[in-house]
Design a protein around this motif. Structure first.
Motif, PDB file in Angstrom:
ATOM      1  N   TYR A 144       0.833  -1.192   0.000  1.00  8.74           N
ATOM      2  CA  TYR A 144       0.000   0.000   0.000  1.00  8.74           C
ATOM      3  C   TYR A 144       0.873   1.250   0.000  1.00  8.74           C
ATOM      4  O   TYR A 144       2.013   1.229   0.467  1.00  8.74           O
ATOM      5  N   ASP A 145       0.311   2.355  -0.498  1.00 10.49           N
ATOM      6  CA  ASP A 145       1.016   3.627  -0.362  1.00 10.49           C
ATOM      7  C   ASP A 145       0.621   4.287   0.955  1.00 10.49           C
ATOM      8  O   ASP A 145      -0.115   3.700   1.766  1.00 10.49           O
ATOM      9  N   SER A 146       1.076   5.497   1.168  1.00 12.98           N
ATOM     10  CA  SER A 146       0.835   6.179   2.447  1.00 12.98           C
ATOM     11  C   SER A 146      -0.627   6.534   2.664  1.00 12.98           C
ATOM     12  O   SER A 146      -1.037   6.848   3.784  1.00 12.98           O
ATOM     13  N   ASP A 147      -1.435   6.481   1.600  1.00 11.81           N
ATOM     14  CA  ASP A 147      -2.863   6.775   1.710  1.00 11.81           C
ATOM     15  C   ASP A 147      -3.719   5.512   1.747  1.00 11.81           C
ATOM     16  O   ASP A 147      -4.929   5.567   1.553  1.00 11.81           O
ATOM     17  N   ASN A 148      -3.056   4.361   1.980  1.00 10.03           N
ATOM     18  CA  ASN A 148      -3.754   3.075   2.073  1.00 10.03           C
ATOM     19  C   ASN A 148      -4.339   2.597   0.745  1.00 10.03           C
ATOM     20  O   ASN A 148      -5.257   1.769   0.732  1.00 10.03           O
ATOM     21  N   LYS A 149      -3.834   3.097  -0.367  1.00 14.05           N
ATOM     22  CA  LYS A 149      -4.240   2.563  -1.662  1.00 14.05           C
ATOM     23  C   LYS A 149      -3.385   1.339  -1.971  1.00 14.05           C
ATOM     24  O   LYS A 149      -2.165   1.384  -1.840  1.00 14.05           O
ATOM     25  N   LEU A 150      -4.038   0.259  -2.391  1.00 15.06           N
ATOM     26  CA  LEU A 150      -3.317  -0.944  -2.791  1.00 15.06           C
ATOM     27  C   LEU A 150      -2.645  -0.678  -4.134  1.00 15.06           C
ATOM     28  O   LEU A 150      -3.321  -0.430  -5.138  1.00 15.06           O
ATOM     29  N   MET A 151      -1.325  -0.753  -4.168  1.00 17.71           N
ATOM     30  CA  MET A 151      -0.570  -0.446  -5.381  1.00 17.71           C
ATOM     31  C   MET A 151      -0.185  -1.703  -6.151  1.00 17.71           C
ATOM     32  O   MET A 151      -0.252  -1.731  -7.379  1.00 17.71           O
ATOM     33  N   ASN A 152       0.218  -2.741  -5.437  1.00 15.28           N
ATOM     34  CA  ASN A 152       0.543  -4.001  -6.092  1.00 15.28           C
ATOM     35  C   ASN A 152       0.520  -5.120  -5.062  1.00 15.28           C
ATOM     36  O   ASN A 152       0.544  -4.863  -3.851  1.00 15.28           O
TER      37      ASN A 152
ATOM     38  N   VAL B  50      -2.922 -35.658  -9.548  1.00 15.87           N
ATOM     39  CA  VAL B  50      -1.520 -35.303  -9.340  1.00 15.87           C
ATOM     40  C   VAL B  50      -1.307 -35.029  -7.850  1.00 15.87           C
ATOM     41  O   VAL B  50      -1.922 -34.114  -7.297  1.00 15.87           O
ATOM     42  N   PRO B  51      -0.461 -35.787  -7.183  1.00 16.20           N
ATOM     43  CA  PRO B  51      -0.301 -35.624  -5.732  1.00 16.20           C
ATOM     44  C   PRO B  51       0.365 -34.317  -5.321  1.00 16.20           C
ATOM     45  O   PRO B  51       0.083 -33.794  -4.241  1.00 16.20           O
ATOM     46  N   THR B  52       1.238 -33.772  -6.144  1.00 16.98           N
ATOM     47  CA  THR B  52       1.965 -32.545  -5.802  1.00 16.98           C
ATOM     48  C   THR B  52       1.335 -31.350  -6.507  1.00 16.98           C
ATOM     49  O   THR B  52       1.180 -31.370  -7.736  1.00 16.98           O
ATOM     50  N   PRO B  53       0.961 -30.307  -5.762  1.00 14.95           N
ATOM     51  CA  PRO B  53       0.327 -29.152  -6.403  1.00 14.95           C
ATOM     52  C   PRO B  53       1.305 -28.380  -7.287  1.00 14.95           C
ATOM     53  O   PRO B  53       2.515 -28.383  -7.069  1.00 14.95           O
ATOM     54  N   VAL B  54       0.747 -27.724  -8.288  1.00 11.73           N
ATOM     55  CA  VAL B  54       1.518 -26.857  -9.175  1.00 11.73           C
ATOM     56  C   VAL B  54       1.594 -25.471  -8.535  1.00 11.73           C
ATOM     57  O   VAL B  54       0.587 -24.959  -8.028  1.00 11.73           O
ATOM     58  N   THR B  55       2.771 -24.880  -8.523  1.00 12.52           N
ATOM     59  CA  THR B  55       2.924 -23.530  -7.977  1.00 12.52           C
ATOM     60  C   THR B  55       2.812 -22.503  -9.096  1.00 12.52           C
ATOM     61  O   THR B  55       3.265 -22.726 -10.219  1.00 12.52           O
ATOM     62  N   LYS B  56       2.183 -21.389  -8.782  1.00 16.33           N
ATOM     63  CA  LYS B  56       2.029 -20.304  -9.743  1.00 16.33           C
ATOM     64  C   LYS B  56       2.118 -18.984  -9.002  1.00 16.33           C
ATOM     65  O   LYS B  56       1.532 -18.827  -7.924  1.00 16.33           O
ATOM     66  N   LYS B  57       2.851 -18.039  -9.577  1.00 18.12           N
ATOM     67  CA  LYS B  57       2.987 -16.716  -8.957  1.00 18.12           C
ATOM     68  C   LYS B  57       2.535 -15.656  -9.950  1.00 18.12           C
ATOM     69  O   LYS B  57       2.963 -15.649 -11.103  1.00 18.12           O
ATOM     70  N   ASN B  58       1.659 -14.780  -9.483  1.00 15.38           N
ATOM     71  CA  ASN B  58       1.186 -13.657 -10.288  1.00 15.38           C
ATOM     72  C   ASN B  58       1.445 -12.348  -9.552  1.00 15.38           C
ATOM     73  O   ASN B  58       1.496 -12.317  -8.314  1.00 15.38           O
ATOM     74  N   ARG B  59       1.568 -11.290 -10.333  1.00 12.20           N
ATOM     75  CA  ARG B  59       1.696  -9.953  -9.736  1.00 12.20           C
ATOM     76  C   ARG B  59       0.573  -9.081 -10.272  1.00 12.20           C
ATOM     77  O   ARG B  59       0.399  -8.931 -11.473  1.00 12.20           O
ATOM     78  N   GLN B  60      -0.196  -8.524  -9.356  1.00 16.65           N
ATOM     79  CA  GLN B  60      -1.272  -7.610  -9.725  1.00 16.65           C
ATOM     80  C   GLN B  60      -0.883  -6.183  -9.347  1.00 16.65           C
ATOM     81  O   GLN B  60      -0.370  -5.952  -8.250  1.00 16.65           O
ATOM     82  N   THR B  61      -1.106  -5.247 -10.267  1.00 19.36           N
ATOM     83  CA  THR B  61      -0.802  -3.847 -10.014  1.00 19.36           C
ATOM     84  C   THR B  61      -2.063  -3.014 -10.258  1.00 19.36           C
ATOM     85  O   THR B  61      -2.924  -3.377 -11.063  1.00 19.36           O
ATOM     86  N   PHE B  62      -2.138  -1.885  -9.558  1.00 15.74           N
ATOM     87  CA  PHE B  62      -3.297  -1.003  -9.621  1.00 15.74           C
ATOM     88  C   PHE B  62      -2.836   0.439  -9.744  1.00 15.74           C
ATOM     89  O   PHE B  62      -1.893   0.838  -9.066  1.00 15.74           O
ATOM     90  N   THR B  63      -3.473   1.194 -10.616  1.00  9.30           N
ATOM     91  CA  THR B  63      -3.150   2.611 -10.752  1.00  9.30           C
ATOM     92  C   THR B  63      -4.406   3.450 -10.537  1.00  9.30           C
ATOM     93  O   THR B  63      -5.539   2.976 -10.744  1.00  9.30           O
ATOM     94  N   TYR B  64      -4.206   4.707 -10.148  1.00 10.13           N
ATOM     95  CA  TYR B  64      -5.310   5.577  -9.770  1.00 10.13           C
ATOM     96  C   TYR B  64      -5.081   6.984 -10.343  1.00 10.13           C
ATOM     97  O   TYR B  64      -3.943   7.373 -10.624  1.00 10.13           O
TER      98      TYR B  64
END
Length: 288
Positions: free
Chosen positions: A251-259, A271-285
């Motif tokens: 978050y930024d200093s104003d509590n806005k979620l930035m990423n 499949v006994p072992t789960p698949v791992t996945k990583k994503n990045r979400q970004t937000f602009t205002y």
């Protein structure tokens, strides 16, 4: 006279301080900021970012005038139309999402058409606070490679208004039914969609593009920090875990979620072992 003026000044100062203290979460800076884009990118093992989905929003003053969506397979840009201060239509080329209203201020139904032909209809339900509790899509024309003729999403909220649970019921062309459930836990800070003005329209447009799988994300008040998704049995009880995700919000200093980074474990029954996945979400205002 001077003493009276000082007392009045002190009273006003205390009153203003109390008002800001009572609304510490509703930071006045956040209240004047409009969400302009959301981006969801896959983080490759090399660290490279690959675009999966991007949505953008434009405004005239604080009125939403367009919303666009770009995925790996499709791109659409909808222009928003209003009548009597209510959004009634969003158009992108031959694609039209039209909203209809009952007695309330939120739309009660929507129709998605392409080239004048109806593709899907949506029925929308809300609680007394105007939060969506259910949206049901009946498909007149199935998307390519899909056997789902109906999707019914049901949302459950806690006493504080946080959306804690999403259930979806898929009805297939052969009459069989598949159900899934996702539960959420939350941060104490606001979701980027908390002050988005046209949530019903966004929900209908997103579902019409056949990419969105969790429309509940638009109705969060606080930002989720984890989710778990399950398959359900024919009696509505949970069976196997489908996904377990955690979010690391910034978050930024104003509590806005930035990423935020989303770290997911994806499970398959065979499949006994789960698949791992990583994503990045970004937000602009855009802040006024």
């Amino acid at each position: 006279m001077k003493t009276t003026s000082i007392r009045i000044y002190l009273f006003v100062a205390v009153l203003l301080t109390s008002l800001y203290a009572c609304n510490s979460e509703d930071n006045p800076t956040i209240a004047t900021c409009l969400l302009t884009s959301t981006t969801d990118q896959l983080v490759e093992q090399s660290g490279q970012l690959t675009d999966e989905l991007k949505r953008t929003f434009t405004y005239t003053s604080s009125t939403l005038t367009s919303l666009a969506e770009k995925s790996t397979s499709k791109e659409a840009a909808f222009q928003v139309e209003y009548a009597n201060s209510q959004v009634i239509r969003a158009t992108s080329g031959q694609d039209v999402v039209a909203l209809a209203y009952g007695t309330g201020t939120r739309p009660s139904s929507s129709t998605f058409s392409r080239g004048g032909a109806t593709m899907s209809t949506f029925a929308m339900d809300y609680d007394a606070s105007g939060r969506m509790t259910k949206i049901t899509e009946d498909r007149q024309v199935l998307p390519a490679n899909s056997l789902t003729k109906q999707r019914a999403f049901t949302f459950t909220y806690d006493a504080d208004g946080n959306l804690t649970n999403e259930r979806v019921r898929f009805t297939l062309t052969d009459g069989s039914v598949v159900e899934q459930e996702t539960e959420y836990t939350f941060d104490a800070k606001p979701s980027p969609y908390k002050r988005f003005s046209e949530l019903s329209l966004l929900t209908a447009v997103a579902l019409s593009q056949a990419v969105e799988t969790r429309p509940s994300r638009f109705w969060h008040i606080n930002a989720p920090i984890s989710l778990k998704s399950y398959n359900l049995t024919s009696t509505g009880t949970r069976s196997n875990l489908r996904e377990s995700s955690t979010f690391a919000p910034v978050y930024d200093s104003d509590n806005k979620l930035m990423n935020q980074d989303q770290n997911a474990l994806l499970y398959q029954a065979s499949v006994p072992t789960p698949v791992t996945k990583k994503n990045r979400q970004t937000f602009t205002y855009s802040c006024m």
